[in-house]
Motif scaffolding. Sequence first.
Motif, PDB file in Angstrom:
ATOM      1  N   SER A  22       9.434  44.369  28.330  1.00 26.71           N
ATOM      2  CA  SER A  22      10.350  45.217  28.535  1.00 26.71           C
ATOM      3  C   SER A  22      11.481  44.600  28.913  1.00 26.71           C
ATOM      4  O   SER A  22      12.460  44.932  28.393  1.00 26.71           O
TER       5      SER A  22
ATOM      6  N   SER B 251      17.130  50.617  31.617  1.00 24.92           N
ATOM      7  CA  SER B 251      15.619  50.586  31.277  1.00 24.92           C
ATOM      8  C   SER B 251      14.614  51.697  30.566  1.00 24.92           C
ATOM      9  O   SER B 251      13.847  51.876  30.163  1.00 24.92           O
TER      10      SER B 251
ATOM     11  N   ARG C 286      12.365  51.883  27.253  1.00 24.51           N
ATOM     12  CA  ARG C 286      10.935  52.200  27.546  1.00 24.51           C
ATOM     13  C   ARG C 286      10.650  52.957  26.838  1.00 24.51           C
ATOM     14  O   ARG C 286       9.018  52.883  26.580  1.00 24.51           O
TER      15      ARG C 286
END
Length: 455
Positions: free
Chosen positions: A26, A37, A41
């Motif tokens: 990721s 993030s 994700r």
Amino acid sequence: MTKVTPEVILAVVQRLAEAGQPDVSSAQVIAATGGSSATVRRHLEALRDSGKLTRSGQARATRYRLAAGATATAQPVAPTAPTEVETPSQPVWSAAAIDLRKKLDVPLAARDPVTYQREFVESYVPNDSWLMPRDLAEALYRAGSMKEQLPAGTYARKVLEQLLIDLSWSSSRLEGNPYTMLATQELFKRGTADDDADAVMLLNHKAAIEFLVDAVPLQELSSSLIRNLHAVLMQDLLADTQGLGAIRRKVVNISDTVYVPTQVPAILEEMLEIILNKARYIKNPIEAAFFLWVNLAYLQPFEDGNKRTSRLAANIPLMLYNCAPLSFLDVEPYDYARAMPGVYEYRDTSLAVDLFAWTYRRSLKRYVVVMESMGKPDALRLRYRERLTEAIVLVVANRKSAQAAQVELGLSESTAPGFQAMLLDELKKLEVFNCARYRLTPNTVQAWLDAGRPH
């Protein structure tokens, strides 16, 4: 900026797969897309749920792969995509490394057991043979070396305080040590481990690095140096102290691999000498560092702590040639645990080369910044460097007053203007975590601190 959508992420994963890296993290997708993030994700998991991606591993070892038949429906990432894909926050594996990983993905029960093959070392000819691509080793050497002609170990001494934290923490983390970097810094300030084995491991790393910085310029690469390095690293961690620095006479088994090291002490001792002798003749310190790292771990000459010893020993050629140290910054245990079996079982260094080159470049960036932050050396400090060390040893180890130390060394204000003020200032700043530069042990300094810094 392109909006981060599932299609954008799928295109990034596809492009990396076409470049020879089918399994991506990721963090790599975040770097390539510039997305947050949480967003990245969330989309990765949605793509997995829809069957367009597959997922393997857990936590930081989680990797995503394009599912069979899945393709991106758009080309949303511009040709000027972020350069982070080329210099990623995690290693980019070569085609050879990916092929090796596929072999290591086969279940242990389906792989044939193998043992130590001495020809891996014996067939190696220093400066003719290369365990890593020669052009890569030479490029890393050019990038990592100090240009000035200075005594061996100068680079390591200049960045010592940062190196103590970085290498101690990174190497211990690869052994499963749960301490954070901040907790490691606090431990080094405290200087005591009580009955905490994880703290002992970290403090042993610190002591071992300080030992190398002092010993390497004097002893260079020798069996005695390596065996003493092991003894310092494993102090109070081996049940039998006779095993400290000693060639093992016990059976060693390594988890998660079908490799069985040789169990013959005579072969272990002989091969250790051959490894060190060949490493001494390697002119490129990057290749020498890699050679030591790989071969000491492959041989497993000690009862325990072999990987730790190999990681710190890799810094010996770098110290001798005044190159930036190797601290294994940001290396994930999962990646490390895949690189080593590649050597153990197939004598294939592809994964190890990619991992080594990537983490050394990260170390370079760290220590270039540290060096730049220091500015030019203080001329007065350089003038009094050795005398300052002698005076501080007299005060801290011999418990003399600062004035008595100056008298003993013949350093009056008329003969050494400014020395007294510098000495008193350094004594105020002296701690267990920065004492190696004055050739003092943490225990000696701690005792002096406990006495109230008498000077």
